[in-house]
Design an enzyme around this catalytic site. Structure first.
Site, PDB file in Angstrom:
ATOM      1  N   CYS A 136      36.793  51.383  39.552  1.00  0.00           N
ATOM      2  CA  CYS A 136      37.612  50.219  39.850  1.00  0.00           C
ATOM      3  C   CYS A 136      38.253  50.268  41.220  1.00  0.00           C
ATOM      4  O   CYS A 136      38.281  49.208  42.061  1.00  0.00           O
ATOM      5  CB  CYS A 136      38.412  49.504  38.914  1.00  0.00           C
ATOM      6  SG  CYS A 136      40.046  50.603  38.390  1.00  0.00           S
ATOM      7  N   HIS A 291      44.807  49.989  36.830  1.00  0.00           N
ATOM      8  CA  HIS A 291      43.448  49.436  37.083  1.00  0.00           C
ATOM      9  C   HIS A 291      43.526  48.845  38.253  1.00  0.00           C
ATOM     10  O   HIS A 291      44.560  48.407  38.829  1.00  0.00           O
ATOM     11  CB  HIS A 291      43.343  48.374  35.846  1.00  0.00           C
ATOM     12  CG  HIS A 291      41.866  47.484  35.973  1.00  0.00           C
ATOM     13  ND1 HIS A 291      40.848  48.197  36.035  1.00  0.00           N
ATOM     14  CD2 HIS A 291      41.633  46.254  36.186  1.00  0.00           C
ATOM     15  CE1 HIS A 291      39.745  47.188  36.336  1.00  0.00           C
ATOM     16  NE2 HIS A 291      40.520  45.975  36.139  1.00  0.00           N
ATOM     17  N   ASN A 312      38.790  40.086  38.653  1.00  0.00           N
ATOM     18  CA  ASN A 312      38.319  41.399  37.930  1.00  0.00           C
ATOM     19  C   ASN A 312      36.994  41.594  38.062  1.00  0.00           C
ATOM     20  O   ASN A 312      36.067  41.026  38.477  1.00  0.00           O
ATOM     21  CB  ASN A 312      38.924  41.104  36.353  1.00  0.00           C
ATOM     22  CG  ASN A 312      39.237  42.363  35.701  1.00  0.00           C
ATOM     23  OD1 ASN A 312      39.004  43.490  36.544  1.00  0.00           O
ATOM     24  ND2 ASN A 312      39.569  42.613  34.578  1.00  0.00           N
TER      25      ASN A 312
END
Length: 364
Positions: A136, A291, A312
């Site tokens: 990520c 994240h 996201n």
């Protein structure tokens, strides 16, 4: 005297150890084996959030994590607590407080000519229920930079996550097993990143694979485009800067408003996996890890709650069509203290390419 020198050595060792790690708030809790093997989606969490009149958001079960354990979910969270030395020499950008900003802003409409801004992170890759296993930090950086190239130079490009994961090496972290967002932006500045067309992520050597089990190794850096018609060095696109954004909401909004989407890191708790709509704030559940996502705007809900708008990378079946909102102005889950970005370079953008062969990354 010997004892005195010993105490000095112990003191220096302790100081170095203390300096080595910055407490970003995203380090995960030590979870028990029982916890790790349990399902990430829980009826109790959905009930607790939806029955809380002050939650401000709706929780639900979603297809994205229907069969996932906490351990499998945890592997998708690839931001590691950043060593403090990674920030040495990194400027902190702030903006003129007199800049007038709109009450609501969405980069997708502000720069509608930029197709990359209107996509969730990873776009086509996650139409399949594959995992990306800790990358990520790379997706958030690469796609924010792609957006900024379009905003500045009116060019829609997709930059290679694979280049960053494979070629930045230990200086960026552990590749597919997590990394440091600021290091990605420093890599762009000093070494550049090729296009997705040159070095695609979703191939036989990328770290995307069914279920992320077992954990795949980071692909090798080959510095060669998959197409024989392209040259690696000529496919490189660069940044001219890498910086942190001062953590006040006004500075973050001004940065997005003037230069485009930014990469943000934050702490993920169990309840975040259940997000469906509304303005998220942590209600219940353990800290699972860090994240990174892309912040593209802000606004205020009908209930009067200020929020950030973010893209996201967990497929469109998760959240609000792949996007989510999180409370703005209170550093919810540390999101306002982990903003990094950079500006794109015109190197290799126009005719008259002038680059040198890439060398092995040894330092920044």
């Amino acid at each position: 005297m010997a004892e005195h020198h010993h105490r000095i050595r112990v003191y220096l060792a302790s100081a170095i150890l203390l300096l080595a790690v910055i407490n970003t708030g995203i380090a995960a809790e030590n979870l028990s084996q029982q916890k790790l093997t349990s399902r990430i989606l829980q009826n109790e969490i959905v009930k607790e959030v939806n029955e809380n009149p002050n939650a401000g958001w709706i929780a639900a079960f979603n297809d994205r994590f229907a069969n996932s354990t906490v351990a499998e979910f945890k592997r998708l969270l690839g931001v590691k607590p950043t060593p403090k030395n990674e920030f040495l020499g990194v400027p902190v950008v702030s903006h003129d407080i007199s800049l007038k900003l709109p009450k609501e802003f969405d980069a997708r409409t502000a720069w509608s000519q930029c197709s990359s801004i209107g996509r969730i992170l990873g776009h086509g890759i996650y139409t399949k229920l594959y995992g990306h296993c800790g990358s990520c930090w790379a997706f958030g950086a690469v796609e924010s930079l792609s957006d900024r190239f379009c905003i500045k130079y009116n060019m829609n490009i997709s930059l290679s996550v694979n280049d960053l994961l494979a070629c930045c090496g230990f200086l960026c972290g552990q590749g597919c097993n997590g990394g440091y967002p600021i290091s990605a932006w420093r890599y762009f500045k000093h070494h550049g990143v090729v296009t997705e067309e040159c070095d695609p992520y979703f191939d036989n050597t990328g770290c995307s694979h069914p279920g992320c089990e077992p954990a795949y190794p980071t692909p090798k850096c080959v510095r060669k485009c998959v197409s024989g018609n392209q040259l690696w060095r000529e496919s490189k696109h660069y940044g001219v800067s890498a910086y942190k954004v001062r953590h006040g909401p006004q500075d973050i909004m001004a940065e997005v408003y003037k230069n485009g989407p930014v990469e943000v890191a934050f702490t993920v708790y169990e309840d975040f996996a259940h997000y469906k709509s509304g303005v998220y704030k942590h209600i219940t559940g353990a800290n699972i890890g860090g994240h990174a996502v892309k912040l593209i705007g802000w606004g205020t809900s009908d209930d009067g709650e200020d929020y950030w708008l973010l893209a996201n990378q967990w497929n469109r079946s998760w959240g609000d069509d792949g996007y989510f909102k999180i409370k703005r102005g209170t550093n919810e889950c540390g999101i306002e203290h982990g903003v990094v970005a950079g500006l794109p370079s015109d190197r290799n953008v126009f005719n008259g390419i002038n680059t040198s062969d890439d060398v092995l990354v040894s330092s920044f």
